[in-house]
Design a protein around this motif. Structure first.
Motif, PDB file in Angstrom:
ATOM      1  N   ASN A 225       5.240   5.469  13.363  1.00 38.03           N
ATOM      2  CA  ASN A 225       5.554   4.966  11.802  1.00 38.03           C
ATOM      3  C   ASN A 225       4.473   4.807  10.749  1.00 38.03           C
ATOM      4  O   ASN A 225       4.887   4.585   9.662  1.00 38.03           O
ATOM      5  N   VAL A 226       3.333   5.005  11.176  1.00 37.52           N
ATOM      6  CA  VAL A 226       1.958   4.914  10.432  1.00 37.52           C
ATOM      7  C   VAL A 226       2.263   5.619   9.073  1.00 37.52           C
ATOM      8  O   VAL A 226       2.249   5.241   8.092  1.00 37.52           O
ATOM      9  N   ALA A 227       2.343   7.022   9.303  1.00 36.61           N
ATOM     10  CA  ALA A 227       2.305   7.944   8.229  1.00 36.61           C
ATOM     11  C   ALA A 227       3.267   7.600   7.402  1.00 36.61           C
ATOM     12  O   ALA A 227       3.340   7.539   6.100  1.00 36.61           O
ATOM     13  N   LYS A 228       4.473   7.596   7.690  1.00 34.00           N
ATOM     14  CA  LYS A 228       5.758   7.294   6.927  1.00 34.00           C
ATOM     15  C   LYS A 228       5.797   6.166   5.976  1.00 34.00           C
ATOM     16  O   LYS A 228       5.773   6.218   4.697  1.00 34.00           O
ATOM     17  N   LEU A 229       5.202   4.997   6.455  1.00 31.49           N
ATOM     18  CA  LEU A 229       5.009   3.941   5.641  1.00 31.49           C
ATOM     19  C   LEU A 229       3.971   4.219   4.683  1.00 31.49           C
ATOM     20  O   LEU A 229       3.947   3.506   3.647  1.00 31.49           O
ATOM     21  N   GLN A 230       2.717   4.786   5.250  1.00 32.89           N
ATOM     22  CA  GLN A 230       1.480   4.799   4.227  1.00 32.89           C
ATOM     23  C   GLN A 230       1.975   5.770   3.008  1.00 32.89           C
ATOM     24  O   GLN A 230       1.674   5.416   1.873  1.00 32.89           O
ATOM     25  N   ASN A 231       2.919   6.682   3.369  1.00 35.06           N
ATOM     26  CA  ASN A 231       3.425   7.410   2.333  1.00 35.06           C
ATOM     27  C   ASN A 231       4.225   6.698   1.166  1.00 35.06           C
ATOM     28  O   ASN A 231       4.262   6.757   0.250  1.00 35.06           O
ATOM     29  N   PHE A 232       5.125   5.698   1.828  1.00 36.38           N
ATOM     30  CA  PHE A 232       6.230   5.094   1.208  1.00 36.38           C
ATOM     31  C   PHE A 232       5.394   4.213   0.175  1.00 36.38           C
ATOM     32  O   PHE A 232       5.682   4.137  -1.046  1.00 36.38           O
ATOM     33  N   TYR A 233       4.367   3.442   0.639  1.00 36.26           N
ATOM     34  CA  TYR A 233       3.583   2.573  -0.098  1.00 36.26           C
ATOM     35  C   TYR A 233       2.673   3.366  -1.240  1.00 36.26           C
ATOM     36  O   TYR A 233       2.968   2.911  -2.361  1.00 36.26           O
ATOM     37  N   ALA A 234       2.293   4.578  -0.917  1.00 42.00           N
ATOM     38  CA  ALA A 234       1.440   5.125  -1.973  1.00 42.00           C
ATOM     39  C   ALA A 234       2.179   5.773  -3.026  1.00 42.00           C
ATOM     40  O   ALA A 234       2.062   5.637  -4.137  1.00 42.00           O
ATOM     41  N   GLU A 235       3.505   6.261  -2.659  1.00 37.86           N
ATOM     42  CA  GLU A 235       4.799   6.534  -3.551  1.00 37.86           C
ATOM     43  C   GLU A 235       5.043   5.620  -4.808  1.00 37.86           C
ATOM     44  O   GLU A 235       5.173   5.949  -5.663  1.00 37.86           O
ATOM     45  N   HIS A 236       5.187   4.197  -4.113  1.00 37.34           N
ATOM     46  CA  HIS A 236       5.438   3.030  -4.915  1.00 37.34           C
ATOM     47  C   HIS A 236       4.152   2.303  -5.613  1.00 37.34           C
ATOM     48  O   HIS A 236       4.468   1.343  -5.938  1.00 37.34           O
ATOM     49  N   LYS A 237       3.039   3.135  -5.382  1.00 33.33           N
ATOM     50  CA  LYS A 237       1.759   2.379  -6.051  1.00 33.33           C
ATOM     51  C   LYS A 237       1.643   1.020  -5.513  1.00 33.33           C
ATOM     52  O   LYS A 237       1.342   0.012  -6.225  1.00 33.33           O
ATOM     53  N   ILE A 238       1.996   0.821  -4.317  1.00 34.25           N
ATOM     54  CA  ILE A 238       1.718  -0.503  -3.750  1.00 34.25           C
ATOM     55  C   ILE A 238       0.372  -0.423  -2.859  1.00 34.25           C
ATOM     56  O   ILE A 238       0.270   0.480  -1.992  1.00 34.25           O
TER      57      ILE A 238
END
Length: 352
Positions: A225-238
């Motif tokens: 799940n690491v890559a998916k979550l990294q992308n999600f946080y990056a997209e939402h500028k978190i």
């Protein structure tokens, strides 16, 4: 120092049972007692690597009886029965002065053998609800030592004395007892196991809907799940650090202003030892975790919330409220703190 005794320590199953056993073994060895530690194959390497100098090890054949298949249950019971006979014979020759069991099915044979030879036996219960193996062995035990002040699901008939000792934690956690909050807007999420999928689904979504986006997230998850979550946080500028394993959990907890996670006994006791507010979501198939989370919430250290009520909307509002109120987080941190003297207390009870 009192008389040197031969003390048999029974553990096994998982690291959660082994670590407290090794901490107590080390303290008892320091006090001049002769130690033997028994364990099943799953954790024998951990036991051999962590045992105090001069301590012996003994293998017991055991596995959990909780399997769904009847055949597996019968095999598991047969292993425990065989080990109980083997230890009964062994205790006939090598008679320990005390047996200390740290729960789990791997400790049943030693407790049974000690009962037959009338050796004083001490049992440690990790959780705030007594586990199946411990419930079964309670009938043969002199003293039950507990991690939490109140323990539910106790057998109706027992002559065992119940003593609250706490649960041993690692030295790096202990060194940071009652550490003040740093107020750096840091949130720690400890998932990582199979049961933590819901944390991965709900928590990032809730953070993305917060009004206060100034928080920094450390999120432990399963490797896939690491890559998916990294992308999600990056997209939402978190700002986020997503990891599949946190090597230095003590520092991660100390740095956090708030922790979100499951409520295994060691997790809850580590939060209490350092003194950190938390939102605990017990694994819904595990009554022990629900009892542990409830015990933590009663202190005032945070929230115990059922998985079915753990929603994006609730979490987002709760996180906003907490991170906008540093004084509230401070109060929760102070209430969550419980002094941890477990190693000394357990060692005192066993040797008194």
């Amino acid at each position: 120092m009192g008389v040197s005794m031969k003390i048999w320590i029974a553990t096994g199953g998982t690291g959660g049972h082994v670590f407290p056993a090794l901490s107590v073994a080390t303290e008892l060895a320091k006090r001049g007692h002769k130690i033997t530690i028994s364990s099943d194959g799953r954790v024998m390497k951990m036991v051999k690597d962590g045992k105090p100098n001069g301590a012996k090890t003994a293998f017991v054949w055991a596995s959990g009886v909780g399997a769904k298949s009847k055949i597996k249950q019968i095999i598991a019971l047969a292993k425990i029965g065989f080990s109980a006979i083997a230890l009964t014979l062994r205790f006939m020759i090598f008679r320990p002065n005390r047996v200390v069991a740290f729960g789990g099915y791997a400790s049943v044979p030693a407790v049974f053998a000690a009962h037959l030879w009338k050796i004083p036996t001490y049992l440690h219960e990790q959780n705030a609800a007594i586990g199946r193996a411990n419930k079964f062995t309670m009938r043969w035990v002199k003293t039950l030592m507990t991690s939490f002040e109140a323990v539910s699901d106790m057998p109706k008939k027992t002559s065992a004395k119940v003593v609250y000792t706490g649960l041993p934690v690692r030295e790096d956690i202990l060194k940071n007892s009652n550490a003040p909050l740093k107020h750096e807007n840091k949130l720690l999420i400890t998932g990582g196991s199979l049961g933590a999928q819901i944390l991965d689904e709900i928590v990032p979504q809730a953070i993305s809907e917060m009004k206060n986006k100034k928080i920094f997230v450390t999120h432990q998850t399963r490797p896939e799940n690491v890559a998916k979550l990294q992308n999600f946080y990056a997209e939402h500028k978190i700002r986020a650090n997503v990891l599949s394993f946190i090597h230095d959990m003590a520092t991660a907890i100390i740095d956090a202003d708030l922790v979100i996670g499951r409520s295994g006994a060691s997790t809850v006791i580590e939060l209490e030892t350092i003194g950190r507010p938390a939102i605990l979501v017990p694994l819904n198939i595990n009554p022990d975790q629900a009892a542990n989370a409830e015990s933590f919430a009663k202190l005032g250290g945070g929230f115990a919330i059922e998985q079915s009520k753990f929603s994006v909307k609730w979490l987002s509002a709760t996180l906003d409220e907490l991170f906008d109120n540093p004084t509230r987080l401070d109060k929760m941190a102070k209430k969550s703190y419980v002094e941890n003297l477990a190693v000394q207390k357990i060692s005192d009870v066993v040797t008194e």
